[in-house]
Design an enzyme around this catalytic site. Structure first.
Site, PDB file in Angstrom:
ATOM      1  N   HIS A 150     -48.008 -52.536   1.469  1.00 24.49           N
ATOM      2  CA  HIS A 150     -46.582 -52.756   1.127  1.00 24.49           C
ATOM      3  C   HIS A 150     -46.419 -53.743  -0.032  1.00 24.49           C
ATOM      4  O   HIS A 150     -45.301 -53.924  -0.523  1.00 24.49           O
ATOM      5  CB  HIS A 150     -45.813 -53.314   2.329  1.00 24.49           C
ATOM      6  CG  HIS A 150     -45.769 -52.388   3.504  1.00 24.49           C
ATOM      7  ND1 HIS A 150     -45.216 -51.119   3.439  1.00 24.49           N
ATOM      8  CD2 HIS A 150     -46.207 -52.536   4.781  1.00 24.49           C
ATOM      9  CE1 HIS A 150     -45.323 -50.536   4.627  1.00 24.49           C
ATOM     10  NE2 HIS A 150     -45.921 -51.370   5.456  1.00 24.49           N
TER      11      HIS A 150
ATOM     12  N   ASP B 288     -51.788 -44.843   7.367  1.00 22.29           N
ATOM     13  CA  ASP B 288     -51.019 -45.804   8.156  1.00 22.29           C
ATOM     14  C   ASP B 288     -49.702 -45.110   8.543  1.00 22.29           C
ATOM     15  O   ASP B 288     -49.217 -44.248   7.815  1.00 22.29           O
ATOM     16  CB  ASP B 288     -50.728 -47.034   7.291  1.00 22.29           C
ATOM     17  CG  ASP B 288     -50.060 -48.150   8.065  1.00 22.29           C
ATOM     18  OD1 ASP B 288     -50.761 -49.037   8.573  1.00 22.29           O
ATOM     19  OD2 ASP B 288     -48.806 -48.125   8.177  1.00 22.29           O
TER      20      ASP B 288
ATOM     21  N   HIS C 268     -46.797 -46.182   8.409  1.00 18.01           N
ATOM     22  CA  HIS C 268     -45.713 -46.520   7.476  1.00 18.01           C
ATOM     23  C   HIS C 268     -46.083 -46.013   6.080  1.00 18.01           C
ATOM     24  O   HIS C 268     -47.268 -45.926   5.750  1.00 18.01           O
ATOM     25  CB  HIS C 268     -45.533 -48.041   7.366  1.00 18.01           C
ATOM     26  CG  HIS C 268     -45.164 -48.726   8.647  1.00 18.01           C
ATOM     27  ND1 HIS C 268     -46.111 -49.249   9.511  1.00 18.01           N
ATOM     28  CD2 HIS C 268     -43.942 -48.980   9.189  1.00 18.01           C
ATOM     29  CE1 HIS C 268     -45.481 -49.801  10.546  1.00 18.01           C
ATOM     30  NE2 HIS C 268     -44.176 -49.647  10.386  1.00 18.01           N
TER      31      HIS C 268
ATOM     32  N   ASP D 165     -51.278 -47.520  13.189  1.00 18.91           N
ATOM     33  CA  ASP D 165     -50.034 -47.715  13.928  1.00 18.91           C
ATOM     34  C   ASP D 165     -49.291 -46.406  14.190  1.00 18.91           C
ATOM     35  O   ASP D 165     -48.176 -46.414  14.709  1.00 18.91           O
ATOM     36  CB  ASP D 165     -49.123 -48.745  13.243  1.00 18.91           C
ATOM     37  CG  ASP D 165     -49.074 -48.582  11.741  1.00 18.91           C
ATOM     38  OD1 ASP D 165     -49.512 -47.530  11.252  1.00 18.91           O
ATOM     39  OD2 ASP D 165     -48.597 -49.509  11.059  1.00 18.91           O
TER      40      ASP D 165
HETATM   41 ZN   LIG Z   1     -48.109 -49.714   9.184  1.00 16.85          ZN
END
Ligand SMILES: [Zn+2]
Length: 318
Positions: free
Chosen positions: A103, A138, A140, A224
Site C-alpha cells: 500500500h 494479498d 487487498h 488475508d
Molecule cells: Zn492485505
C-alpha cells in the site's frame, strides 16, 4: 523457494495493532538469514522528503497515517524488509518480512505499509532491463504498487482482492494508462468468494499474464484472503494456497515473493507453508476442505468477471 527471515523483523513494535510481531512469532523457530539494509535502494521509488519524515516519526514513535504506527525499531526493520526483498529477488526466495509494503506510495505510508518492498525490488529489475509480472494475491489491492507502475509496459500488475474493502480501488476498468494501458489487471472479488471462484478468476486471466512473457515474476504474498482472517471476508482454504503455489509453479518461471498481509496468527503458518509446498512441488501437509461461494456471491462475481473480460479484449494489446 526458501524463506528469508531474520528476527530483526520483530523489532517493528506496534503493540496491539493488527499488524504486530505475533504475525511472525507464530511461525515458531525459523532459520535466520543474514540480511543487508535496503536503504540505498529507497530512492528507486520513494521521495527523499518522505524517507526523512519516516526516520523522524520512528524517533518520535508516532502514527505516520491513521493506520500505520512506527516505533524506534521500525526504521531499521523497514530497511531490512527492503533488503530481504531485494535478496529474495536475487535468489528466488520468499522474504518473510514486516512491515508489509504494497500500500506504500512514493511519498506516503498507507495501510500498515512504510516502504514498498516489492515495488523497490521490481524497479531495480526494470532498471536492469527485465520485464516483470507482479502477481499480488494479498486480499487487498496493492494500490501503492499498482499506481507506481500504472503507466509502464515494462511491468504488468495483476491483483485479486476483495471489493469493496480498503483501499476501495482496483475495479475492472482500472487497466493502466498511456503506454501502460492493458498492463494492469484487477479482479475485484465480492465478499464471500471461496476457492471455486478464486481459481476461476485466475484461470481466465492467466493467458494474459503468460502472453506478457515476463523475465521475472514478483509475488506480493499476502494471506488475508484466508477464510478466518480478521480483516477481510474472503473464504480461501489452506488447499487454495497450496493449489495457488502449484499453479504458479506450472505456469511461470523465475519467481520470488515478499510477505504482505495475513492477520489470523493461528492459521498464518499453515497458509504460508501450504503455499510454499505448492510452489516447491512438495507434498501438501495441511489439508482443509475446499470452499464454495454462495449463489449470490457467484452472481455478482459473474457480472464483474464478464465486464473485465470485455475490457481486456478491448484494450490488452498482448
Ligand atoms: Zn492485505
Amino acid at each position: 523457494m526458501e524463506i528469508i527471515y531474520n528476527k530483526v523483523f520483530l523489532e517493528h513494535d506496534t503493540g496491539m495493532h493488527p499488524e504486530n510481531k505475533k504475525r511472525l512469532k507464530c511461525f515458531g523457530k525459523l532459520k535466520e538469514t543474514k540480511i543487508e539494509s535496503g536503504e540505498k535502494y529507497l530512492s528507486l521509488i520513494h521521495d527523499k522528503n518522505y524517507v526523512q519524515q519516516v526516520k523522524e516519526a520512528c524517533n518520535k514513535e508516532e502514527y505516520l497515517d491513521p493506520d500505520t504506527y512506527v516505533s524506534k525499531g521500525s526504521w531499521n526493520t523497514a530497511l531490512m524488509a527492503v533488503g530481504a526483498t531485494i535478496a529474495a529477488s536475487e535468489k528466488n526466495g520468499f522474504a518473510l518480512v514486516r512491515p508489509p509494503g504494497h500500500h506504500a506510495h512514493p511519498g506516503r505510508s498507507s495501510g500498515f505499509c512504510i516502504f514498498n518492498n516489492l515495488a523497490i525490488s521490481v524497479q531495480r529489475l526494470v532498471n536492469k532491463g527485465k520485464k516483470v509480472l507482479i502477481f499480488d494475491f494479498d486480499g487487498h489491492l496493492g494500490d501503492g504498487t499498482m499506481d507506481i507502475f500504472y503507466d509502464t509496459n515494462k511491468v504488468m500488475y495483476f491483483s485479486l482482492h476483495q471489493y469493496p474493502a480498503f483501499p476501495n480501488k482496483g475495479w475492472m476498468d482500472e487497466l493502466g494508462e498511456g503506454k501502460g494501458k492493458g498492463y494492469t489487471i484487477n479482479v475485484p472479488l465480492p465478499a464471500g468468494t471461496g476457492d471455486d471462484l478464486y481459481f476461476d478468476a485466475i484461470d481466465r486471466v492467466t493467458p494474459y499474464l503468460k502472453r506478457f512473457n515476463a523475465d521475472v515474476v514478483a509475488l506480493s504474498a499476502g494471506f488475508d484472503a484466508y477464510l478466518g482472517d480478521l480483516l477481510l471476508d474472503l473464504k480461501l482454504s489452506f488447499n487454495a494456497y497450496y493449489n495457488l503455489g502449484k499453479l504458479l509453479r506450472e505456469n511461470f518461471k523465475n519467481m520470488y515473493a515478499t510477505f504482505e498481509g495475513g492477520y489470523n496468527t493461528e492459521a498464518l503458518p499453515f497458509c504460508v507453508f501450504s503455499f510454499l509446498e505448492g510452489i516447491n512441488g512438495e507434498k501438501q501437509r495441511f489439508s482443509e476442505k475446499s470452499t464454495k461461494s454462495s449463489l449470490d456471491t457467484r452472481k455478482e462475481y459473474d457480472k464483474r468477471i464478464k465486464e473485465l473480460e470485455k475490457n481486456l479484449k478491448k484494450c490488452c494489446k498482448i
